[in-house]
Design an enzyme around this catalytic site. Structure first.
Site, PDB file in Angstrom:
ATOM      1  N   ASN A   9      53.086  59.597 -19.809  1.00  0.00           N
ATOM      2  CA  ASN A   9      51.897  59.061 -19.144  1.00  0.00           C
ATOM      3  C   ASN A   9      51.740  59.821 -17.828  1.00  0.00           C
ATOM      4  OD1 ASN A   9      50.021  57.560 -17.740  1.00  0.00           O
ATOM      5  ND2 ASN A   9      51.272  55.700 -17.612  1.00  0.00           N
ATOM      6  N   LYS A  11      49.472  59.638 -15.685  1.00  0.00           N
ATOM      7  CA  LYS A  11      48.820  58.835 -14.631  1.00  0.00           C
ATOM      8  C   LYS A  11      47.736  59.666 -13.924  1.00  0.00           C
ATOM      9  CE  LYS A  11      52.872  55.920 -14.381  1.00  0.00           C
ATOM     10  NZ  LYS A  11      53.777  55.086 -13.578  1.00  0.00           N
ATOM     11  N   HIS A  94      49.072  48.494 -18.958  1.00  0.00           N
ATOM     12  CA  HIS A  94      50.103  49.079 -18.091  1.00  0.00           C
ATOM     13  C   HIS A  94      50.222  48.235 -16.823  1.00  0.00           C
ATOM     14  CE1 HIS A  94      52.166  51.788 -15.365  1.00  0.00           C
ATOM     15  NE2 HIS A  94      52.643  52.380 -16.443  1.00  0.00           N
ATOM     16  N   GLU A  96      50.417  48.959 -13.829  1.00  0.00           N
ATOM     17  CA  GLU A  96      49.520  49.345 -12.724  1.00  0.00           C
ATOM     18  C   GLU A  96      48.113  48.800 -12.969  1.00  0.00           C
ATOM     19  OE1 GLU A  96      50.546  53.499 -12.911  1.00  0.00           O
ATOM     20  OE2 GLU A  96      52.547  52.962 -12.226  1.00  0.00           O
ATOM     21  N   GLU A 166      58.310  47.633 -19.991  1.00  0.00           N
ATOM     22  CA  GLU A 166      58.447  48.349 -18.728  1.00  0.00           C
ATOM     23  C   GLU A 166      58.656  47.350 -17.599  1.00  0.00           C
ATOM     24  OE1 GLU A 166      56.402  52.458 -19.083  1.00  0.00           O
ATOM     25  OE2 GLU A 166      54.907  51.016 -18.453  1.00  0.00           O
ATOM     26  N   GLY A 172      58.750  54.128 -11.478  1.00  0.00           N
ATOM     27  CA  GLY A 172      58.554  55.044 -10.360  1.00  0.00           C
ATOM     28  C   GLY A 172      59.510  54.794  -9.202  1.00  0.00           C
ATOM     29  N   SER A 212      61.456  54.833 -15.057  1.00  0.00           N
ATOM     30  CA  SER A 212      62.406  55.833 -14.575  1.00  0.00           C
ATOM     31  C   SER A 212      63.279  56.428 -15.683  1.00  0.00           C
ATOM     32  CB  SER A 212      63.276  55.256 -13.452  1.00  0.00           C
ATOM     33  OG  SER A 212      62.448  54.889 -12.348  1.00  0.00           O
TER      34      SER A 212
HETATM   35  P1  PGA Z   1      58.105  56.211 -14.444  1.00  0.00           P
HETATM   36  O1  PGA Z   1      56.811  55.490 -15.035  1.00  0.00           O
HETATM   37  O2  PGA Z   1      58.775  56.937 -15.599  1.00  0.00           O
HETATM   38  O3  PGA Z   1      57.602  57.134 -13.395  1.00  0.00           O
HETATM   39  O4  PGA Z   1      58.995  55.134 -13.910  1.00  0.00           O
HETATM   40  C1  PGA Z   1      56.838  54.842 -16.275  1.00  0.00           C
HETATM   41  C2  PGA Z   1      55.488  54.244 -16.587  1.00  0.00           C
HETATM   42  O5  PGA Z   1      54.804  53.754 -15.697  1.00  0.00           O
HETATM   43  O6  PGA Z   1      55.083  54.260 -17.771  1.00  0.00           O
END
Ligand code: PGA
Length: 251
Positions: A9, A11, A94, A96, A166, A172, A212
């Site tokens: 992803n 983003k 997601h 976010e 997640e 992140g 992560s």
């Molecule tokens: P990340 O994000 O690998 O940077 O932790 C994962 C995600 O949001 O799908």
């Protein structure tokens, strides 16, 4: 046997020229792995990346879509527009989208149903915040997101559904759930499908872990019984690190 499904992803990263360069490197390195591999570039790069991954083992995904088919929805993108570009997968719910842009389970559910109706593969994201984990409510939060997101979805459509677990506190942040902790939630999710659909549906369900994931922890995560793949943010922005994850099991 569930085929490992590794998805990136991107983003809100990568201009069209950066995205095409990254996609080219990923396509070159992804051949020969038996895994299902997907990249989700930003909307502006979908067409360009789509042209590069076409005919390769890399599938094209979008990061979101509208809950309506068309109409006066400024700034939104319809499933019809995504399909027109060759998009096969869409990431929905997601964290976010849920926590920064206020998407409710009801809205996520509308998107899931519309995507499924239109023949799109969906990755439905679920996961608890740190406060929810500390309050011991991981299972109730995840169960509510599953029930809300999949309300009205028939078992016959589950072949188009992947779940991404997640934990919000791991996204992140560099903090990963331990493989055992993640696996315990994945088992809970699989049991949820057995209870609400069938043992067969539960067994077939692809459940990705996200938060992560990096080249140096992917193997330990993928070794767990109920972890079938990964949804990768930060580490998917570089071809070498994404390929190390996407082809983690290549000899
Ligand atoms: P990340 O994000 O690998 O940077 O932790 C994962 C995600 O949001 O799908």
């Amino acid at each position: 046997m569930r085929t490992p499904f590794l998805a990136g992803n991107w983003k809100m990263h990568k201009t069209v020229s950066e995205a095409t360069a990254l996609a080219r490197e990923i396509v070159a390195g992804a051949t020969g792995s038996g895994n299902r591999i997907m990249v989700a570039p930003p909307f502006t790069a979908l067409a360009a990346v789509g042209a590069i991954v076409k005919g390769s083992p890399v599938r094209l995904g979008a990061q979101n879509m509208a809950g309506e088919l068309s109409g006066a929805h400024t700034g939104e993108t319809s499933v019809l527009m995504l399909k027109d570009l060759g998009v096969e997968y869409v990431i929905l719910g997601h964290s976010e989208r849920r926590h920064v842009y206020g998407e409710s389970d009801e809205l996520v559910n509308r998107k899931v149903k519309l995507a499924l109706e239109r023949g799109m593969q969906t990755i439905l994201c679920v996961g608890e915040t740190l406060e929810e984990r500390e309050a011991d409510s991981v299972e109730s939060v995840v169960a509510a997101q599953l029930a809300g997101g999949l309300d009205g979805v028939e078992e016959a459509s589950l072949g188009q559904v992947t779940i991404a677990y997640e934990p919000v506190w791991a996204i992140g942040t560099g903090k990963t759930a331990t493989p055992d902790d993640a696996n315990a939630v994945h088992r809970f999710i699989r049991d949820w499908f057995a209870k609400h659909y069938s043992a067969k549906a539960a067994d077939a369900m692809c459940i990705q872990y996200g938060g992560s994931v990096k080249p140096d922890n992917v193997r330990d995560l993928m070794a767990m019984e109920h972890i079938d793949g990964a949804l990768v943010g930060g580490a998917s922005l570089d071809a070498d690190s994404f390929l190390a994850i996407a082809t983690y099991n290549k000899e």
